[in-house]
Design an enzyme around this catalytic site. Structure first.
Site, PDB file in Angstrom:
ATOM      1  N   GLU A   1      23.552 -30.672  32.085  1.00  0.00           N
ATOM      2  CA  GLU A   1      23.886 -31.881  31.286  1.00  0.00           C
ATOM      3  C   GLU A   1      23.875 -33.076  31.830  1.00  0.00           C
ATOM      4  O   GLU A   1      24.095 -33.309  32.949  1.00  0.00           O
ATOM      5  CB  GLU A   1      25.280 -31.450  30.974  1.00  0.00           C
ATOM      6  CG  GLU A   1      25.808 -29.995  30.576  1.00  0.00           C
ATOM      7  CD  GLU A   1      27.129 -30.048  29.889  1.00  0.00           C
ATOM      8  OE1 GLU A   1      28.060 -30.811  30.024  1.00  0.00           O
ATOM      9  OE2 GLU A   1      27.446 -28.679  29.377  1.00  0.00           O
TER      10      GLU A   1
ATOM     11  N   HIS B   1      28.764 -30.977  24.621  1.00  0.00           N
ATOM     12  CA  HIS B   1      30.171 -30.867  25.323  1.00  0.00           C
ATOM     13  C   HIS B   1      31.239 -31.852  24.671  1.00  0.00           C
ATOM     14  O   HIS B   1      31.873 -32.615  25.583  1.00  0.00           O
ATOM     15  CB  HIS B   1      29.778 -31.191  26.642  1.00  0.00           C
ATOM     16  CG  HIS B   1      30.866 -30.636  27.646  1.00  0.00           C
ATOM     17  ND1 HIS B   1      30.528 -30.380  29.207  1.00  0.00           N
ATOM     18  CD2 HIS B   1      32.191 -30.350  27.581  1.00  0.00           C
ATOM     19  CE1 HIS B   1      31.630 -29.709  29.606  1.00  0.00           C
ATOM     20  NE2 HIS B   1      32.442 -29.594  28.705  1.00  0.00           N
TER      21      HIS B   1
HETATM   22  P1  NAD Z   1      41.996 -19.891  31.530  1.00  0.00           P
HETATM   23  O1  NAD Z   1      42.133 -19.978  32.842  1.00  0.00           O
HETATM   24  O2  NAD Z   1      43.359 -19.914  30.420  1.00  0.00           O
HETATM   25  O3  NAD Z   1      41.398 -18.637  30.716  1.00  0.00           O
HETATM   26  C1  NAD Z   1      40.105 -18.318  31.233  1.00  0.00           C
HETATM   27  C2  NAD Z   1      40.282 -16.624  31.274  1.00  0.00           C
HETATM   28  O4  NAD Z   1      38.976 -16.117  31.849  1.00  0.00           O
HETATM   29  C3  NAD Z   1      41.393 -15.976  32.378  1.00  0.00           C
HETATM   30  O5  NAD Z   1      42.038 -15.276  31.465  1.00  0.00           O
HETATM   31  C4  NAD Z   1      40.502 -15.329  33.274  1.00  0.00           C
HETATM   32  O6  NAD Z   1      41.322 -13.870  33.751  1.00  0.00           O
HETATM   33  C5  NAD Z   1      39.336 -14.807  32.355  1.00  0.00           C
HETATM   34  N1  NAD Z   1      38.270 -14.410  33.369  1.00  0.00           N
HETATM   35  C6  NAD Z   1      37.853 -14.889  34.607  1.00  0.00           C
HETATM   36  N2  NAD Z   1      36.699 -14.386  35.022  1.00  0.00           N
HETATM   37  C7  NAD Z   1      36.375 -13.430  34.163  1.00  0.00           C
HETATM   38  C8  NAD Z   1      35.546 -12.397  34.215  1.00  0.00           C
HETATM   39  N3  NAD Z   1      34.515 -12.252  34.884  1.00  0.00           N
HETATM   40  N4  NAD Z   1      35.512 -11.752  33.129  1.00  0.00           N
HETATM   41  C9  NAD Z   1      36.341 -11.927  31.937  1.00  0.00           C
HETATM   42  N5  NAD Z   1      37.397 -12.598  31.982  1.00  0.00           N
HETATM   43  C10 NAD Z   1      37.428 -13.517  32.915  1.00  0.00           C
HETATM   44  O7  NAD Z   1      41.114 -21.159  30.811  1.00  0.00           O
HETATM   45  P2  NAD Z   1      40.910 -21.673  29.628  1.00  0.00           P
HETATM   46  O8  NAD Z   1      41.929 -22.890  29.597  1.00  0.00           O
HETATM   47  O9  NAD Z   1      41.108 -20.961  28.231  1.00  0.00           O
HETATM   48  O10 NAD Z   1      39.304 -22.259  29.663  1.00  0.00           O
HETATM   49  C11 NAD Z   1      38.291 -21.590  29.597  1.00  0.00           C
HETATM   50  C12 NAD Z   1      37.166 -22.217  30.125  1.00  0.00           C
HETATM   51  O11 NAD Z   1      36.908 -23.294  29.024  1.00  0.00           O
HETATM   52  C13 NAD Z   1      37.400 -23.292  31.141  1.00  0.00           C
HETATM   53  O12 NAD Z   1      37.296 -22.714  32.485  1.00  0.00           O
HETATM   54  C14 NAD Z   1      36.263 -24.481  30.960  1.00  0.00           C
HETATM   55  O13 NAD Z   1      35.099 -23.913  31.777  1.00  0.00           O
HETATM   56  C15 NAD Z   1      36.141 -24.158  29.542  1.00  0.00           C
HETATM   57  N6  NAD Z   1      36.109 -25.478  28.595  1.00  0.00           N
HETATM   58  C16 NAD Z   1      35.273 -26.063  27.980  1.00  0.00           C
HETATM   59  C17 NAD Z   1      35.606 -27.319  27.284  1.00  0.00           C
HETATM   60  C18 NAD Z   1      34.454 -27.904  26.230  1.00  0.00           C
HETATM   61  O14 NAD Z   1      34.732 -29.144  26.281  1.00  0.00           O
HETATM   62  N7  NAD Z   1      33.734 -27.225  25.710  1.00  0.00           N
HETATM   63  C19 NAD Z   1      36.873 -27.629  27.416  1.00  0.00           C
HETATM   64  C20 NAD Z   1      37.865 -27.202  28.082  1.00  0.00           C
HETATM   65  C21 NAD Z   1      37.513 -25.945  28.845  1.00  0.00           C
END
Ligand code: NAD
Length: 298
Positions: free
Chosen positions: A255, A273
């Protein structure tokens, strides 16, 4: 106390931070300028744009706290911070709804071909016959990663009349009407698949040519998690073959992305993003930053 704010945060939060110390608000700093500014800062506030790599963190002589307004910490060298005893905090819940709503914007855009209809009409055409889409109602949505964002997506999908499947590596206590399934069952049973896992060594390229081959023909894939979770090359091949009908993507392996073969593909719906970039989400994140800084120093 010097609070260095390196990325844009909600203006209300900036005002509140000014009550706690001297605020230096500078965005888009080159590494040399960032090193100079961070040298005497007590707190650094970042979103995703500023990269706090080891050399930057090592230049910080007074730094006690790094706050990431948002979720992902992959732009911060956590080991370097730990070695220097610097606390790293984020605001994990603040933008979950913003991201979940963007996922729906993407799914609806694909289902009703909104970007294509928009481009056609802006070219002064009336191609009504080209844009017969499909409903979300009655379709199966597979959610990979059933954390904060995944669950917000699930709640909204149920309101749309979708059947929801989820896969996660941990047990998630929930009363949401969604079925936990294995990774393979999710891949083979879903009409839409959306990713909500963090980028970790275990999730790197979890969507690749092998896992794509297990998906339904004509699946809609949504990635608003992290670019590296999906192998872009494999997705492009699957778009070419028609295996994937649409790739709705907010995050990229690099990015800003320079993968224009992907961006230019007619069945790719890209956004730069912006998952967390909703006014309300940024307000919540900014105010959470203020609370973290206030509590840390009291
Ligand atoms: P979170 O920690 O609440 O949830 C992530 C989930 O993924 C957890 O339940 C975890 O157990 C699960 N997980 C981890 N490894 C795994 C695997 N190998 N297989 C299956 N599940 C697995 O996080 P969240 O707040 O829901 O955010 C998720 C992701 O979204 C963040 O880590 C970030 O990278 C991304 N995000 C993107 C934006 C955007 O602007 N597009 C904004 C915020 C977050």
């Amino acid at each position: 106390m010097k609070i260095l704010v390196c990325d844009k945060i909600a203006p209300e939060a900036l005002e509140e931070l000014k009550k706690l110390g001297e605020v230096v608000f500078k965005t888009g700093m080159e590494p040399e300028e960032l090193k100079k500014e961070i040298a005497d800062a007590d707190v650094a506030v970042v979103r995703s744009a500023t990269k706090l790599r080891r050399e930057i963190i090592e230049a910080a002589k007074n730094l006690k706290l790094i706050v990431r307004a948002g979720i992902g910490l992959d732009n911060i060298d956590l080991d370097a911070a730990k070695e220097k005893g610097i606390e790293v905090r984020n605001t994990p819940a603040a933008t979950s709804i913003s991201v979940a709503e963007l996922v729906f914007a993407h799914m609806l855009a694909a289902a009703r071909m909104l970007p294509m209809a928009y481009t056609s009409m802006k070219a002064h055409k009336w191609e009504k016959k080209l844009f017969q889409g499909f409903e979300l109602y009655g379709k199966t949505l597979g959610i990979i990663g059933f954390g904060r964002i995944g669950r917000e997506v699930a709640k909204r999908a149920i309101c749309f009349g979708m059947k929801v499947l989820w896969y996660d590596v941990v047990d998630v206590e929930t009363d949401i009407e969604a079925k936990r399934v294995s990774f393979d069952e999710l891949l083979s049973s879903s009409d839409f698949i959306t990713l909500h896992v963090p980028l970790l060594p275990q999730t790197k390229y979890m969507i690749n040519s092998e896992t794509i081959s297990k998906m339904k023909d004509g699946v809609v894939l949504v990635n608003a998690a992290r670019g590296g979770v999906v192998e872009e090359k494999a997705v492009l091949e699957a778009l070419e073959s028609g295996k994937i009908a649409f790739y709705c993507v907010d995050v990229f392996e690099k990015e800003p992305t320079d993968n224009f073969a992907l961006i230019d593909h007619p069945k790719v719906i890209p956004t730069p993003h912006i998952g967390a970039s909703a006014k309300e989400g940024q307000f919540r994140a900014g105010m959470e930053v203020v609370r973290i800084v206030r509590e840390f120093f009291s």
